[in-house]
Design a protein around this motif. Structure first.
Motif, PDB file in Angstrom:
ATOM      1  N   THR A 144       0.829  -1.206   0.000  1.00 36.08           N
ATOM      2  CA  THR A 144       0.000   0.000   0.000  1.00 36.08           C
ATOM      3  C   THR A 144       0.863   1.255   0.000  1.00 36.08           C
ATOM      4  O   THR A 144       0.535   2.240  -0.679  1.00 36.08           O
ATOM      5  N   ILE A 145       1.955   1.227   0.720  1.00 39.14           N
ATOM      6  CA  ILE A 145       2.875   2.376   0.714  1.00 39.14           C
ATOM      7  C   ILE A 145       3.443   2.592  -0.683  1.00 39.14           C
ATOM      8  O   ILE A 145       3.535   3.736  -1.164  1.00 39.14           O
ATOM      9  N   ALA A 146       3.794   1.508  -1.374  1.00 46.76           N
ATOM     10  CA  ALA A 146       4.306   1.628  -2.743  1.00 46.76           C
ATOM     11  C   ALA A 146       3.251   2.245  -3.665  1.00 46.76           C
ATOM     12  O   ALA A 146       3.567   3.092  -4.517  1.00 46.76           O
ATOM     13  N   ILE A 147       2.012   1.826  -3.503  1.00 43.88           N
ATOM     14  CA  ILE A 147       0.915   2.383  -4.299  1.00 43.88           C
ATOM     15  C   ILE A 147       0.782   3.878  -4.037  1.00 43.88           C
ATOM     16  O   ILE A 147       0.684   4.691  -4.972  1.00 43.88           O
ATOM     17  N   HIS A 177      -4.391  -5.087  -5.903  1.00 40.01           N
ATOM     18  CA  HIS A 177      -4.219  -5.399  -4.482  1.00 40.01           C
ATOM     19  C   HIS A 177      -2.807  -4.961  -4.067  1.00 40.01           C
ATOM     20  O   HIS A 177      -1.875  -5.020  -4.881  1.00 40.01           O
ATOM     21  N   PRO A 178      -2.616  -4.589  -2.814  1.00 41.94           N
ATOM     22  CA  PRO A 178      -1.288  -4.114  -2.408  1.00 41.94           C
ATOM     23  C   PRO A 178      -0.201  -5.167  -2.512  1.00 41.94           C
ATOM     24  O   PRO A 178       0.951  -4.850  -2.829  1.00 41.94           O
ATOM     25  N   TRP A 179      -0.541  -6.436  -2.272  1.00 37.79           N
ATOM     26  CA  TRP A 179       0.488  -7.476  -2.313  1.00 37.79           C
ATOM     27  C   TRP A 179       1.071  -7.682  -3.709  1.00 37.79           C
ATOM     28  O   TRP A 179       2.159  -8.223  -3.852  1.00 37.79           O
ATOM     29  N   GLU A 180       0.373  -7.224  -4.743  1.00 36.44           N
ATOM     30  CA  GLU A 180       0.929  -7.309  -6.096  1.00 36.44           C
ATOM     31  C   GLU A 180       2.180  -6.445  -6.248  1.00 36.44           C
ATOM     32  O   GLU A 180       3.010  -6.698  -7.120  1.00 36.44           O
ATOM     33  N   PHE A 181       2.290  -5.432  -5.390  1.00 36.70           N
ATOM     34  CA  PHE A 181       3.396  -4.492  -5.463  1.00 36.70           C
ATOM     35  C   PHE A 181       4.565  -4.930  -4.581  1.00 36.70           C
ATOM     36  O   PHE A 181       5.457  -4.148  -4.275  1.00 36.70           O
ATOM     37  N   THR A 182       4.528  -6.187  -4.134  1.00 36.15           N
ATOM     38  CA  THR A 182       5.644  -6.819  -3.430  1.00 36.15           C
ATOM     39  C   THR A 182       6.060  -8.053  -4.230  1.00 36.15           C
ATOM     40  O   THR A 182       5.321  -8.525  -5.099  1.00 36.15           O
ATOM     41  N   ASP A 183       7.220  -8.573  -3.947  1.00 37.48           N
ATOM     42  CA  ASP A 183       7.749  -9.707  -4.709  1.00 37.48           C
ATOM     43  C   ASP A 183       7.028 -10.999  -4.318  1.00 37.48           C
ATOM     44  O   ASP A 183       7.118 -11.451  -3.184  1.00 37.48           O
ATOM     45  N   LEU A 184       6.335 -11.597  -5.283  1.00 43.89           N
ATOM     46  CA  LEU A 184       5.556 -12.812  -5.031  1.00 43.89           C
ATOM     47  C   LEU A 184       6.201 -14.057  -5.633  1.00 43.89           C
ATOM     48  O   LEU A 184       5.554 -15.095  -5.759  1.00 43.89           O
ATOM     49  N   ASN A 185       7.460 -13.978  -5.985  1.00 40.50           N
ATOM     50  CA  ASN A 185       8.095 -15.064  -6.733  1.00 40.50           C
ATOM     51  C   ASN A 185       8.701 -16.165  -5.876  1.00 40.50           C
ATOM     52  O   ASN A 185       9.291 -17.101  -6.405  1.00 40.50           O
ATOM     53  N   ASP A 186       8.573 -16.067  -4.563  1.00 43.25           N
ATOM     54  CA  ASP A 186       9.089 -17.104  -3.673  1.00 43.25           C
ATOM     55  C   ASP A 186       8.134 -18.302  -3.709  1.00 43.25           C
ATOM     56  O   ASP A 186       7.126 -18.339  -3.014  1.00 43.25           O
ATOM     57  N   LYS A 187       8.456 -19.287  -4.539  1.00 42.40           N
ATOM     58  CA  LYS A 187       7.568 -20.436  -4.754  1.00 42.40           C
ATOM     59  C   LYS A 187       7.361 -21.233  -3.475  1.00 42.40           C
ATOM     60  O   LYS A 187       6.252 -21.703  -3.196  1.00 42.40           O
ATOM     61  N   ASN A 209       5.558 -10.277 -13.031  1.00 43.27           N
ATOM     62  CA  ASN A 209       5.600  -8.808 -12.983  1.00 43.27           C
ATOM     63  C   ASN A 209       5.095  -8.244 -11.652  1.00 43.27           C
ATOM     64  O   ASN A 209       4.484  -7.172 -11.608  1.00 43.27           O
ATOM     65  N   SER A 210       5.362  -8.947 -10.574  1.00 40.23           N
ATOM     66  CA  SER A 210       5.021  -8.421  -9.257  1.00 40.23           C
ATOM     67  C   SER A 210       6.185  -7.592  -8.715  1.00 40.23           C
ATOM     68  O   SER A 210       7.246  -7.494  -9.333  1.00 40.23           O
ATOM     69  N   GLY A 211       5.978  -6.985  -7.560  1.00 41.68           N
ATOM     70  CA  GLY A 211       7.044  -6.229  -6.918  1.00 41.68           C
ATOM     71  C   GLY A 211       7.438  -4.981  -7.688  1.00 41.68           C
ATOM     72  O   GLY A 211       6.610  -4.228  -8.179  1.00 41.68           O
ATOM     73  N   ILE A 212       8.738  -4.767  -7.831  1.00 43.32           N
ATOM     74  CA  ILE A 212       9.250  -3.555  -8.482  1.00 43.32           C
ATOM     75  C   ILE A 212       8.770  -3.464  -9.922  1.00 43.32           C
ATOM     76  O   ILE A 212       8.507  -2.368 -10.440  1.00 43.32           O
ATOM     77  N   LYS A 213       8.618  -4.594 -10.589  1.00 46.41           N
ATOM     78  CA  LYS A 213       8.122  -4.574 -11.978  1.00 46.41           C
ATOM     79  C   LYS A 213       6.690  -4.058 -12.032  1.00 46.41           C
ATOM     80  O   LYS A 213       6.318  -3.327 -12.954  1.00 46.41           O
ATOM     81  N   MET A 214       5.892  -4.424 -11.049  1.00 47.88           N
ATOM     82  CA  MET A 214       4.516  -3.941 -10.997  1.00 47.88           C
ATOM     83  C   MET A 214       4.485  -2.437 -10.724  1.00 47.88           C
ATOM     84  O   MET A 214       3.684  -1.696 -11.317  1.00 47.88           O
ATOM     85  N   ILE A 215       5.325  -1.995  -9.823  1.00 52.39           N
ATOM     86  CA  ILE A 215       5.425  -0.561  -9.542  1.00 52.39           C
ATOM     87  C   ILE A 215       5.791   0.201 -10.815  1.00 52.39           C
ATOM     88  O   ILE A 215       5.202   1.243 -11.137  1.00 52.39           O
TER      89      ILE A 215
END
Length: 261
Positions: free
Chosen positions: A34-37, A202-212, A224-230
């Protein structure tokens, strides 16, 4: 008008993929996103609508204060993200109004699930944005619903935007997975036809979700989550503003339309 909205909630999505995540981590991830958004919205000086669960609002007071201080709208995303009772409709509105000191006009059901419109009306909402008027395998089939805003049981329905004719959804998963130029093109086609688009994230899309191991998300969720989404949403906003498209909140949108009963 471009209606950007964000469902700020406790990050319980890993449960859908057989992973555990404790509440503290759920909130840390959602607050970070949310802060990134908010940083991107502030950079471009645009306003958005944040559909908040009461649980998020109670556990992220500083973030809520910033959302309000920077002129964004708060709407209800129910009381909890993974537990729903009809009484939560009214309870969430009243609690969010207590927290924010502002009138809460809108509602969005978690996971865009069906909700009784008469109960929405009885709970005192002006608009509902819980409908994705397309077909999503395993989720819903709403091809029989209107594609653009309409009145139902005394409540203005503002569906998530889909393209004309084929009803291709312009929601968060499309934004992650389509080439950005294609997403922009479809957005412009829809804006030309409808005069507005309603897209949600959603705010969690703007964090890295690639940790399987941690999340077990399929690639179409984490792509494209995290910095790529930003970077992608920064690019999207810049591009649309350069074409003189206007961004606004749902409340501002209400002032521009004349819905029929």
């Amino acid at each position: 008008m471009i209606l950007l909205s964000f469902d700020i909630e406790e990050f319980d999505m890993p449960f859908e993929y057989d992973r555990k995540i404790d509440f503290k981590d759920q909130m840390i991830i959602s607050i970070e996103g949310t802060i990134a958004i908010l940083d991107v919205l502030k950079k471009h000086d645009i306003k958005a609508t944040f559909f908040s669960t009461v649980i998020f609002a109670l556990n992220a007071p500083k973030v809520m204060e910033r959302i309000l201080a920077e002129g964004h709208e708060i709407a209800s995303h129910s009381y909890y993200h993974s537990d729903f009772k009809v009484e939560h409709l009214l309870e969430s509105r009243l609690k969010l109004e207590e927290i924010t000191g502002q009138k809460v006009l809108g509602y969005r059901m978690p996971r865009m699930q069906p909700v009784n419109e008469k109960e929405i009306y009885n709970a005192g909402y002006t608009y509902n944005s819980s409908l994705n008027p397309t077909f999503i395998p395993g989720r819903y089939n709403n091809f029989n619903k209107p594609r653009t805003y309409f009145m139902q049981d005394g409540v203005l329905q503002i569906p998530a935007s889909v393209t004309p004719i084929v009803r291709f959804p312009l929601f968060w998963l499309s934004f992650h997975n389509l080439p950005l130029f294609l997403y922009k093109w479809m957005s412009k086609i829809t804006l030309t036809k409808d005069k507005y688009i309603n897209i949600y994230f959603h705010p969690w899309e703007f964090t890295d979700l690639n940790d399987k191991e941690r999340f077990n998300f399929p690639s179409y969720v984490s792509k494209n989550s995290g910095i790529k989404m930003i970077q992608r949403i920064d690019n999207f906003i810049h591009s649309m503003k350069s074409k003189n498209y206007i961004f606004g909140t749902f409340s501002e949108f209400l002032l521009t339309i004349n819905p029929k009963d």
